[in-house]
Design an enzyme around this catalytic site. Structure first.
Site, PDB file in Angstrom:
ATOM      1  N   HIS A  58     -34.231  61.776  17.806  1.00 34.51           N
ATOM      2  CA  HIS A  58     -32.856  62.060  17.399  1.00 34.51           C
ATOM      3  C   HIS A  58     -32.024  60.789  17.513  1.00 34.51           C
ATOM      4  O   HIS A  58     -32.344  59.883  18.288  1.00 34.51           O
ATOM      5  CB  HIS A  58     -32.245  63.136  18.290  1.00 34.51           C
ATOM      6  CG  HIS A  58     -32.787  64.498  18.047  1.00 34.51           C
ATOM      7  ND1 HIS A  58     -32.075  65.639  18.337  1.00 34.51           N
ATOM      8  CD2 HIS A  58     -33.968  64.926  17.538  1.00 34.51           C
ATOM      9  CE1 HIS A  58     -32.788  66.705  18.029  1.00 34.51           C
ATOM     10  NE2 HIS A  58     -33.948  66.295  17.547  1.00 34.51           N
ATOM     11  N   GLU A  60     -29.185  60.236  18.978  1.00 31.70           N
ATOM     12  CA  GLU A  60     -28.687  59.995  20.329  1.00 31.70           C
ATOM     13  C   GLU A  60     -29.768  59.359  21.205  1.00 31.70           C
ATOM     14  O   GLU A  60     -29.486  58.438  21.971  1.00 31.70           O
ATOM     15  CB  GLU A  60     -28.233  61.310  20.988  1.00 31.70           C
ATOM     16  CG  GLU A  60     -27.122  62.013  20.260  1.00 31.70           C
ATOM     17  CD  GLU A  60     -27.613  63.091  19.294  1.00 31.70           C
ATOM     18  OE1 GLU A  60     -26.935  64.125  19.182  1.00 31.70           O
ATOM     19  OE2 GLU A  60     -28.666  62.896  18.639  1.00 31.70           O
ATOM     20  N   CYS A  88     -27.615  68.471  20.395  1.00 30.26           N
ATOM     21  CA  CYS A  88     -28.447  69.640  20.699  1.00 30.26           C
ATOM     22  C   CYS A  88     -28.698  69.707  22.211  1.00 30.26           C
ATOM     23  O   CYS A  88     -28.225  68.855  22.970  1.00 30.26           O
ATOM     24  CB  CYS A  88     -29.776  69.520  19.954  1.00 30.26           C
ATOM     25  SG  CYS A  88     -30.834  68.187  20.595  1.00 30.26           S
ATOM     26  N   CYS A  91     -30.484  66.488  23.566  1.00 25.10           N
ATOM     27  CA  CYS A  91     -29.613  65.312  23.609  1.00 25.10           C
ATOM     28  C   CYS A  91     -28.487  65.482  24.613  1.00 25.10           C
ATOM     29  O   CYS A  91     -28.117  64.524  25.302  1.00 25.10           O
ATOM     30  CB  CYS A  91     -29.087  65.004  22.213  1.00 25.10           C
ATOM     31  SG  CYS A  91     -30.421  64.461  21.106  1.00 25.10           S
TER      32      CYS A  91
END
Length: 175
Positions: A58, A60, A88, A91
């Site tokens: 991801h 992040e 999410c 993260c």
């Protein structure tokens, strides 16, 4: 802790949006992130989950990993994270664990957001660290990137479906 001006907040979210556009150019969901410390970007990232076939890739995670390498520390207590979509669960957990001071995000994620939408992980008083959250920064731009991306996917899927249907009809006509 260095307080950011509204202009700096806009600028850094703009940098996260640029990262999101890199993801879109690769056919990835357009989510981008930057980690800022003392007014300087120390980590950048964008989604690479499809390309890497790795669910942890991801935006992040990529940005925080780069920032941690830059500082030679897993702790980022004075840093701010700018991300184009509400983080999410994974993260949000990473943000909490790395002790990031502030999170700025653009679009809400009603189906997977773990900061405000479905869960409030970063505000949970049972955890040893809470993160200040600033939602809705350049929200319309972040939302528009995502909407355009998913609209294009739906259009491609419809075109493929139509082509298959046309090919099937041609076969029937030939018989």
């Amino acid at each position: 802790m260095t307080e950011l001006t509204p202009e700096e907040v806009e600028y850094f979210m703009g940098q996260a949006l640029q990262e999101a556009k890199k993801a879109a150019a690769l056919g990835e969901v357009p989510i981008g992130a930057v980690v800022v410390l003392k007014g300087q970007i120390i980590g950048r990232g964008f989604n690479l989950r499809e390309r890497a076939q790795d669910a942890s890739q991801h935006a992040e995670v990529m940005a925080i990993t780069e920032a941690s390498r830059y500082l030679h520390s897993w702790r980022l207590p004075e840093a701010q994270l700018f991300v184009t979509l509400e983080p999410c669960i994974m993260c949000a957990g990473l943000i909490q664990q790395t002790r990031i001071d502030k999170l700025y995000y653009g679009a809400e994620d009603p189906k997977g957001g773990a900061v405000n939408s479905l869960y409030q992980i970063l505000a949970d008083q049972r955890l040893n660290h809470q993160v200040e959250v600033n939602a809705g920064v350049r929200q319309s731009e972040a939302s528009q990137l995502l909407k355009a991306f998913f609209k294009a996917i739906r259009q491609r899927q419809k075109a493929v479906k139509r082509a298959r249907k046309d090919a099937s009809q041609m076969k029937k006509d030939m018989l």
